[in-house]
Every structure is written in structure tokens, then in C-alpha cells.
Design an enzyme around this catalytic site. Structure first.
Site, PDB file in Angstrom:
ATOM      1  N   TYR A 169     -77.747 -32.993  31.783  1.00 60.22           N
ATOM      2  CA  TYR A 169     -77.533 -34.224  31.027  1.00 60.22           C
ATOM      3  C   TYR A 169     -78.866 -34.849  30.628  1.00 60.22           C
ATOM      4  O   TYR A 169     -79.070 -35.237  29.468  1.00 60.22           O
ATOM      5  CB  TYR A 169     -76.717 -35.193  31.877  1.00 60.22           C
ATOM      6  CG  TYR A 169     -76.483 -36.544  31.269  1.00 60.22           C
ATOM      7  CD1 TYR A 169     -75.512 -36.726  30.283  1.00 60.22           C
ATOM      8  CD2 TYR A 169     -77.199 -37.659  31.699  1.00 60.22           C
ATOM      9  CE1 TYR A 169     -75.287 -37.986  29.735  1.00 60.22           C
ATOM     10  CE2 TYR A 169     -76.978 -38.910  31.155  1.00 60.22           C
ATOM     11  CZ  TYR A 169     -76.022 -39.068  30.183  1.00 60.22           C
ATOM     12  OH  TYR A 169     -75.790 -40.310  29.635  1.00 60.22           O
TER      13      TYR A 169
ATOM     14  N   SER B 154     -79.977 -42.088  26.779  1.00 61.85           N
ATOM     15  CA  SER B 154     -79.889 -42.629  28.132  1.00 61.85           C
ATOM     16  C   SER B 154     -81.265 -42.657  28.777  1.00 61.85           C
ATOM     17  O   SER B 154     -82.154 -41.874  28.407  1.00 61.85           O
ATOM     18  CB  SER B 154     -78.948 -41.759  28.974  1.00 61.85           C
ATOM     19  OG  SER B 154     -79.066 -42.033  30.359  1.00 61.85           O
TER      20      SER B 154
END
Length: 269
Positions: A165, A152
Site C-alpha cells: 500500500y 496517503s
């Protein structure tokens, strides 16, 4: 077996006029494949002729054609290995591993609990390592394999409210390049896709209502948020012989990237 190309429609929407990949006879694992992006990836690979195995803690009500489900919590290394072993026992091979499982709710870094942090790291990073370790001897024995890790933009820039994350995805990018170095001599290719801003079933919780999402889309050079089919197409290419000399790569699938905020500030100066 050589993996060729054909013209066809793939994914949950047709990729009209684009090359698709023929994965007939191949076997793939797609983690996080029960819903959202993972489901589209699994369905696309199955439509390309691949036998696809997905996993989760709860079986979905329905599955795309050509996709089978295994109950497993891949945050547990024993369950991750058992899942891979079951797929190999069933099919006698494993050609592709798509480490797609991941995600995180918002949490302030100052107050996130150790338990929360550990859980996010296990889901987004540790599980990919566990599955890759289990897949490695199978792919090595076959003399080929392709692993694709879904990363990501949170792993390459600050990730406020999702610190764990972002840290996990940054680790996943490093893991990708490290495994590509170690396993390249065994003809196992390991690559990462860096996802940009995606339109998923949880888009409203992430970006806001339709007007807010439209504003986000306008900030992207290609003027839209990413769709599952965009990612699935990139995965098909990375799994094919067309990408036979691509390993350790970070492929940005982000519509051109996020617009630098300072440009808007300059307009108002």
C-alpha cells in the site's frame, strides 16, 4: 464554464460559514464511492451541483441524491475505460476524475504473496492510471479537466504491515506530478491529496477501540482525526477555478501531521 463559489452546506454534515464550490452542470467520476470516504466525497460533489458517477463491483443498497452507480472493476483496464466511456456517453462530458479507490489489509512484507502484492498495486495505483488515461482524451477535447488522486501519509513515510500500500501510494504521488507535467499544456490539472489519520467506518480495525482512537486524535496538532468532510472540502477547492493555477501539487490534509515520536521519548528522559 466558469466555476464560481457560493455559501452553502455541503457533505453529510454542513460546513457552516465556509465557502463551498458551485459545480452546477459539471460531471465527475468518484472511484470507491459506494461507502466510507468515497461516498462522502460523491455526496458532497453532488450537493455542490455536480452530476456524480461512482463504480464498484457490487451496487450499494442506496445512493446519495445526484449520484449514479456503474458496475465495474477498475483494476481491469478494459472495464476502467468502459466505465469512463459510459459516463461520457451519458452526459457528453467529464470534468473531474477523483481517484479515491484504495486500501489494504495488514500483511507482513516477509510473507505477503505475489498475488496479494499485485492486487494492492492494481487497486491503489494501476486503476488511477487506467482511469486517467481514459479520461485524458475527453478532457483534452474539452480544453480543461481536473484529476485528484487520493494518496496517503503511507506514501511519504515507512508503512510497516502495509508495504504494498505504501509503495503504491508513493507511486501515485509520482504519477500525479508526471501527469501534471505531460498534460498541463492541455489545461488538465492533476493534483494529489495526502491523507493523514482518518476516522472512517473501519477506524476500529485500523486504530483500535474508542480509547485508542482518542489517543491517536490527541497526537494530532488539531486534536482530532480527519473526517470525510475535510477531504471533500479540499477536493471541491482543487476542482474549482480558485485552484486554477494549482497542478502537480501534494496537498496535505492531515490536521497538522503526525507528532514525531522522539518528542515523547524526550519527555521521559
Amino acid at each position: 464554464m466558469p466555476i464560481g463559489v457560493r455559501r452553502d452546506s455541503v457533505g453529510e454534515k454542513p460546513l457552516s460559514g465556509k465557502f463551498a464550490v458551485d459545480l452546477t452542470g459539471c460531471v465527475a467520476i468518484v472511484t470507491g464511492g459506494t461507502r466510507g470516504l468515497g461516498r462522502i466525497i460523491a455526496a458532497t460533489m453532488a450537493q455542490a451541483g455536480c452530476k456524480v458517477e461512482i463504480c464498484g463491483r457490487n451496487e450499494p443498497d442506496d445512493l446519495p441524491d445526484g449520484v449514479a452507480f456503474h458496475a465495474a472493476d477498475i483494476r481491469d483496464p478494459d472495464q476502467a475505460k468502459a466505465f469512463v466511456d459510459a459516463v461520457v456517453a451519458k452526459h457528453g462530458r467529464l470534468d473531474f476524475l477523483i481517484n479515491n479507490a484504495g486500501g489494504s489489509p495488514h500483511a507482513e512484507a516477509a510473507t505477503a504473496s505475489p498475488r496479494f502484492f499485485d492486487a494492492i498495486i492494481k487497486l491503489n495505483l494501476s486503476s488511477a492510471m487506467y482511469l486517467s488515461q481514459a479520461a485524458y482524451p475527453v478532457m483534452k477535447a474539452a480544453g480543461a479537466g481536473s484529476i485528484v488522486n487520493i494518496a496517503s501519509v503511507s506514501g511519504i513515510r515507512p508503512s510497516p504491515m502495509t508495504a504494498a500500500y505504501g509503495a503504491a501510494k508513493a507511486g501515485l504521488l509520482n504519477l500525479t506530478q508526471t501527469l501534471a507535467q505531460e498534460w498541463g499544456p492541455d489545461n488538465i490539472r492533476v493534483n494529489a491529496i495526502i491523507l493523514g489519520l482518518m476516522s472512517t467506518e473501519t477506524a476500529e480495525a485500523t486504530y483500535g477501540d474508542e480509547d485508542a482512537q482518542a489517543g491517536v486524535a490527541r497526537s494530532i496538532p488539531l486534536q482530532r482525526m480527519g473526517m470525510g468532510e475535510d477531504v471533500a472540502g479540499a477536493i471541491l477547492w482543487l476542482c474549482s477555478d480558485m485552484a486554477g493555477w494549482v497542478s502537480g501539487a501534494r496537498l496535505n490534509v492531515d490536521g497538522g501531521g503526525e507528532r514525531p515520536y522522539f518528542l515523547d521519548l524526550l519527555k521521559g528522559a
